[in-house]
Design a protein around this motif. Structure first.
Motif, short mmCIF file in Angstrom:
data_model
loop_
_atom_site.label_atom_id
_atom_site.label_comp_id
_atom_site.label_asym_id
_atom_site.label_seq_id
_atom_site.Cartn_x
_atom_site.Cartn_y
_atom_site.Cartn_z
N GLU A 21 -29.29 5.41 7.60
CA GLU A 21 -29.79 5.65 6.26
C GLU A 21 -31.30 5.83 6.38
N CYS A 22 -31.78 7.00 6.02
CA CYS A 22 -33.21 7.32 6.12
C CYS A 22 -33.84 7.15 4.74
N VAL A 23 -34.81 6.24 4.65
CA VAL A 23 -35.45 5.93 3.38
C VAL A 23 -36.91 6.35 3.45
N THR A 24 -37.33 7.12 2.46
CA THR A 24 -38.74 7.51 2.32
C THR A 24 -39.20 7.03 0.95
N PRO A 25 -40.49 7.10 0.65
CA PRO A 25 -40.94 6.69 -0.69
C PRO A 25 -40.36 7.54 -1.81
N VAL A 26 -39.90 8.73 -1.49
CA VAL A 26 -39.42 9.65 -2.52
C VAL A 26 -37.91 9.71 -2.59
N THR A 27 -37.23 9.64 -1.45
CA THR A 27 -35.79 9.87 -1.44
C THR A 27 -35.11 9.00 -0.40
N CYS A 28 -33.79 9.06 -0.41
CA CYS A 28 -32.97 8.36 0.56
C CYS A 28 -31.84 9.30 0.97
N CYS A 29 -31.60 9.43 2.26
CA CYS A 29 -30.52 10.29 2.73
C CYS A 29 -29.89 9.67 3.97
N TRP A 30 -28.77 10.23 4.38
CA TRP A 30 -28.06 9.77 5.56
C TRP A 30 -28.17 10.82 6.65
N CYS A 31 -28.23 10.37 7.89
CA CYS A 31 -28.22 11.32 9.00
C CYS A 31 -27.31 10.77 10.10
N LEU A 32 -26.71 11.69 10.81
CA LEU A 32 -25.81 11.36 11.91
C LEU A 32 -26.53 11.67 13.21
N SER A 33 -26.50 10.72 14.13
CA SER A 33 -27.21 10.92 15.39
C SER A 33 -26.44 10.27 16.53
N PHE A 34 -26.89 10.55 17.75
CA PHE A 34 -26.28 10.00 18.96
C PHE A 34 -27.28 9.12 19.68
N LEU A 35 -26.78 8.03 20.25
CA LEU A 35 -27.52 7.30 21.27
C LEU A 35 -27.10 7.91 22.59
N ILE A 36 -28.07 8.49 23.30
CA ILE A 36 -27.78 9.20 24.55
C ILE A 36 -28.32 8.38 25.72
#
Length: 183
Positions: free
Chosen positions: A125-140
Motif C-alpha cells: 500500500e503506497c501512501v502519499t500526502p495526496v493519495t493512496c494506491c496499491w502496487c504489486l512487486s517482487f522480492l528478487i
C-alpha cells in the motif's frame, strides 16, 4: 482455454486468460476517454482560428500563426498521446514470469524473471500526502530494491489480488491468501 475473467472500472480493464497447464496471462488495459480528445481538438482549432483572426484583421505578424500551430500540436501530443496502452503479466509456472509493457506505437518491452530468482510477490500500500494506491512487486534474490510488476499503471486492489494469488501459487509462496480491507 477457459473463458477470460474481466473486471472493469473507469480507468482500467483487467482481463485474465488461463491456458490449461501452460501459461497464465493477466492484462491491465488502459481505457480511453472519448470526450477528452474532442475537447482538446476543439481548443486547438479555436486557438489557431484566433491567431489567424489576429493576423488577418489586426495585422499581427505571421509568427503568431506559426506559434499557435506549434503550441496546438504540442498540446494535442502531450495531452492525448498515451504511450502505454497495456501492461501484462505472463506466468509460466515452471520457468518464471514475463512482464510486458505495450506502447501505443506498437513497441513491446518484455522482461523475464526466472522463478528461481523470485523470493516472494508482495502487495504494497503506497501512501502519499495526496493519495493512496496499491502496487504489486517482487522480492528478487540478490537485488536490493523491489521490482514493480506494473511500471506505469496503478490498478485498484480488486484487480491486483487475482494476479498476486496466481504469482504466489506459481512461486510456491506459503503465504495466506487472506487480505484485510478496511471497512
Amino acid at each position: 482455454m477457459a473463458d477470460p475473467s474481466i473486471i472493469s472500472n473507469p480507468r482500467f480493464t483487467y482481463v485474465h486468460d488461463h491456458h490449461k497447464n501452460a501459461v497464465d496471462t493477466h492484462h491491465i488495459i488502459a481505457r480511453r476517454s472519448t470526450l477528452k480528445p474532442i475537447v482538446l481538438y476543439l481548443i486547438a482549432i479555436l486557438l489557431v482560428a484566433y491567431s489567424v483572426f489576429l493576423h488577418l484583421e489586426k495585422g499581427k505578424p505571421v509568427t503568431t500563426v506559426i506559434w499557435s500551430f506549434f503550441f496546438s500540436a504540442i498540446m494535442v501530443k502531450l495531452l492525448i498521446w498515451r504511450p502505454i496502452v497495456k501492461e501484462s503479466v505472463v506466468i509460466m509456472p515452471e520457468f518464471g514470469v514475463q512482464l510486458e509493457t505495450h506502447y501505443g506505437s506498437g513497441r513491446i518491452n518484455r522482461r523475464f524473471i526466472p522463478v528461481s530468482k523470485i523470493l516472494k510477490p508482495v502487495l504494497n500500500e503506497c501512501v502519499t500526502p495526496v493519495t493512496c494506491c496499491w502496487c504489486l512487486s517482487f522480492l528478487i534474490r540478490d537485488e536490493t530494491e523491489l521490482t514493480l510488476v506494473f511500471k506505469k499503471f496503478r490498478p485498484p486492489l480488486k484487480m491486483l489480488v487475482p494476479i498476486w494469488k496466481a504469482l504466489c501459487v506459481a512461486t510456491d509462496c506459503k503465504e495466506s491468501f487472506e487480505i484485510q480491507e478496511d471497512g
